[in-house]
Design an enzyme around this catalytic site. Structure first.
Site, PDB file in Angstrom:
ATOM      1  N   HIS A 116       0.830  -1.205   0.000  1.00 28.84           N
ATOM      2  CA  HIS A 116       0.000   0.000   0.000  1.00 28.84           C
ATOM      3  C   HIS A 116       0.866   1.258   0.000  1.00 28.84           C
ATOM      4  O   HIS A 116       0.705   2.139  -0.837  1.00 28.84           O
ATOM      5  CB  HIS A 116      -0.909  -0.029   1.235  1.00 28.84           C
ATOM      6  CG  HIS A 116      -1.818   1.147   1.374  1.00 28.84           C
ATOM      7  ND1 HIS A 116      -3.145   1.102   1.031  1.00 28.84           N
ATOM      8  CD2 HIS A 116      -1.598   2.415   1.837  1.00 28.84           C
ATOM      9  CE1 HIS A 116      -3.709   2.277   1.263  1.00 28.84           C
ATOM     10  NE2 HIS A 116      -2.786   3.099   1.757  1.00 28.84           N
ATOM     11  N   GLU A 117       1.795   1.324   0.944  1.00 30.25           N
ATOM     12  CA  GLU A 117       2.628   2.522   1.060  1.00 30.25           C
ATOM     13  C   GLU A 117       3.572   2.676  -0.129  1.00 30.25           C
ATOM     14  O   GLU A 117       3.925   3.795  -0.511  1.00 30.25           O
ATOM     15  CB  GLU A 117       3.409   2.507   2.379  1.00 30.25           C
ATOM     16  CG  GLU A 117       2.548   2.453   3.638  1.00 30.25           C
ATOM     17  CD  GLU A 117       1.491   3.542   3.724  1.00 30.25           C
ATOM     18  OE1 GLU A 117       1.679   4.605   3.098  1.00 30.25           O
ATOM     19  OE2 GLU A 117       0.466   3.331   4.400  1.00 30.25           O
ATOM     20  N   HIS A 142       1.924   4.782  -2.762  1.00 36.26           N
ATOM     21  CA  HIS A 142       2.090   6.212  -2.499  1.00 36.26           C
ATOM     22  C   HIS A 142       3.482   6.682  -2.924  1.00 36.26           C
ATOM     23  O   HIS A 142       3.639   7.727  -3.561  1.00 36.26           O
ATOM     24  CB  HIS A 142       1.932   6.492  -0.997  1.00 36.26           C
ATOM     25  CG  HIS A 142       0.518   6.449  -0.500  1.00 36.26           C
ATOM     26  ND1 HIS A 142      -0.468   7.257  -0.999  1.00 36.26           N
ATOM     27  CD2 HIS A 142      -0.055   5.708   0.487  1.00 36.26           C
ATOM     28  CE1 HIS A 142      -1.605   7.017  -0.349  1.00 36.26           C
ATOM     29  NE2 HIS A 142      -1.378   6.082   0.557  1.00 36.26           N
ATOM     30  N   GLU A 199      -4.450   7.907  -2.881  1.00 37.38           N
ATOM     31  CA  GLU A 199      -4.974   6.614  -2.423  1.00 37.38           C
ATOM     32  C   GLU A 199      -5.309   5.687  -3.590  1.00 37.38           C
ATOM     33  O   GLU A 199      -5.281   4.471  -3.452  1.00 37.38           O
ATOM     34  CB  GLU A 199      -6.209   6.826  -1.544  1.00 37.38           C
ATOM     35  CG  GLU A 199      -5.907   7.338  -0.157  1.00 37.38           C
ATOM     36  CD  GLU A 199      -5.030   6.399   0.654  1.00 37.38           C
ATOM     37  OE1 GLU A 199      -5.199   5.164   0.540  1.00 37.38           O
ATOM     38  OE2 GLU A 199      -4.159   6.896   1.383  1.00 37.38           O
TER      39      GLU A 199
END
Length: 504
Positions: A265-266, A269, A295
């Site tokens: 997920h990170e 980003h 996101e």
């Protein structure tokens, strides 16, 4: 104009440098700072925030923006120059609306609130945090009033973090998602035996979890020459510049998903930030377009790629090699079903794709009620329990996994959560378009070949930074504005098959 524009860029670069320095202080506070440093760090952050505000709202920048804005009529509206002037003028006008006293108070309250949140969470006691949340809510209402809004206080912040989106529009989006999600959750609840995720709930050593998770993020495209991974209580990504974009994760010894998917997920980003054009560095455009667009990338890489069936052909053999005792006798279909198990959960960041938006709806409701002063904040823990039971059918056993689970309310600003749902739906729109333009995308993903997808995203999205709004970007890339249809189509297709549900 060239001389004026170059002077503006010089001043904005210095402002941006101060922002990056603040980011370093926050990152250190949440990763490596010793517990005793909290009070002094709060003072440092408050002081530098005050300097940042004063420098950005200087008369010189205001004068340059007024002069340059009158000269943009003959410019290409999509040029870096025109967009820098337009975006900076908007930011400047909003920032000037905040009195210096309020800027300093919100910064200090946010820093103090973070310290209090960590202590309250460790003690599992909301009452320890309640006074700080009450203060943050009061300051956030003041900030909304200073910014100004037409209909709802929340609109004041959406104008900054999600330009073009309103509270009313978000309520429509949530309504459409609720209509699609609730029946699906009900149908899946009746077939829980179809998916067993016990293979994920074993002993997994920390070092191996971190190593394999980071290796997959690097395979996606996260550049470790310009990044690093650290542990924290609440995972986040942060950028100190195009050459230094860092991610954090958490590790649970008895549940693989937490570290693995938080890291993926990170990394989404971080890849966005690393892909921004160097021409936008040290300008207000040198960051993601919005929270929701950001996101869209974390959710795209975490879920649409990371939890897809094709990706398991690449990932699962590597996990088996890393954890032979845990996965040696597990087949790939069992693993695929396990990482996509749908069940009501207490923790938002670990929620499955289907129920995740219910967590966001809960927080969106409470934030609006706090901003409109329609809720008793001292009883927020009780209200949280009541609504969790109403929406998800479960009740937290303590505050650390209930109202204190998210770090967001430690700061003076309630407006971040809708970006997660916007990210889900925008990510689905982008991924659907990527499949249209790359007909063999699933085959590439199954082989661990991500260069084409990464480059497609970099060309269409990453490089532009903050030049365009979410609606503009989505329209440019997919030919349609932000909407729920792609995500609903994706979720219904995937989970109807996975849980052997009846098709409509």
């Amino acid at each position: 104009m060239n001389e004026q524009y170059e002077r503006l860029k010089t001043l904005l670069a210095e402002v941006r440098d101060i922002e990056r320095a603040l980011a370093v202080l926050w990152w250190d506070r949440q990763t490596h700072m010793p517990p005793g440093g909290g009070e002094e760090r709060s003072n440092q952050i408050a002081t530098i925030s005050k300097i940042h505000n004063a420098k950005f709202t200087s008369n010189e920048i205001g004068k340059l923006l007024n002069e340059l804005s009158s000269q943009t009529a003959d410019m290409d509206p999509d040029s870096d120059e025109a967009r820098i002037i337009k975006v900076t003028k908007h930011d400047y006008e909003m920032e000037c609306k905040l009195p210096e006293r309020l800027v300093e108070e919100t910064s200090r309250a946010s820093s103090d609130g973070l310290e209090a949140w960590h202590k309250a969470k460790a003690a599992k006691s909301f009452s320890m945090f309640a006074p700080f949340l009450k203060r943050n809510a009061e300051l956030t209402r003041e900030v909304a009033a200073a910014y100004g809004y037409k209909d709802r206080p929340y609109d004041a912040f959406l104008n900054i973090v999600e330009p073009g989106i309103t509270t009313a529009q978000l309520e429509t989006i949530f309504s459409e998602l609720r209509e699609a999600i609730v029946p699906m959750v009900r149908d899946i609840a009746a077939k829980q035996e179809v998916v067993d995720d016990s293979c994920l709930r074993q002993q997994f050593y920390e070092r191996e979890q971190l190593d394999v998770s980071l290796s997959i993020a690097e395979k996606f495209g996260y550049d470790l020459n310009r990044g690093r991974l650290d542990k924290t209580a609440h995972p986040f990504a942060t950028s100190f510049g195009l050459g230094d974009v860092r991610i954090t994760t958490r590790v649970y010894p008895n549940f693989l998903n937490a570290c693995l998917f938080a890291t993926l997920h990170e990394s989404g980003h971080a890849m966005y930030e690393q892909g921004i054009s160097p021409t936008l560095s040290r300008t207000p455009l040198g960051q993601g377009a919005s929270g929701g667009m950001h996101e869209s990338q974390s959710r795209l890489w975490e879920n649409l790629v990371g939890r897809s069936r094709p990706f398991q052909d690449y990932m699962f053999p590597r996990l088996q090699k890393t954890f032979p005792e845990q996965f040696g006798n597990v087949d790939i279909e069992t693993f695929y079903r396990a990482i996509n198990k749908v069940y009501p959960s207490l923790i938002r960041v670990e929620a499955d794709e289907v129920t995740y938006n219910l967590h966001i709806m809960l927080r969106f409701e409470l934030e609006n009620e706090m901003l409109e002063d329609r809720i008793d904040i001292t009883k927020m823990d009780q209200i949280w329990h009541e609504r969790m039971e109403r929406y998800l059918g479960i009740v937290p056993e303590d505050d650390s996994v209930g109202v204190l689970q998210d770090i967001h309310w430690s700061g003076a600003g309630f407006y971040a959560f809708p970006s997660y749902t916007l990210g889900n739906i925008i990510g689905a729109q982008l991924f659907r378009q990527a499949h249209k333009e790359m007909t063999n995308l699933d085959e590439q993903i199954s082989k661990g070949e991500f260069a084409d997808l990464f480059n497609w995203l970099n060309t269409n999205l990453y490089q532009h930074g903050r030049k365009f709004t979410p609606n503009e970007l989505t329209q440019r890339i997919t030919g349609e504005p932000v909407g729920t249809s792609a995500w609903i189509e994706y979720a219904r297709g995937k989970f109807t098959e996975l849980y052997e549900l009846k098709s409509d």
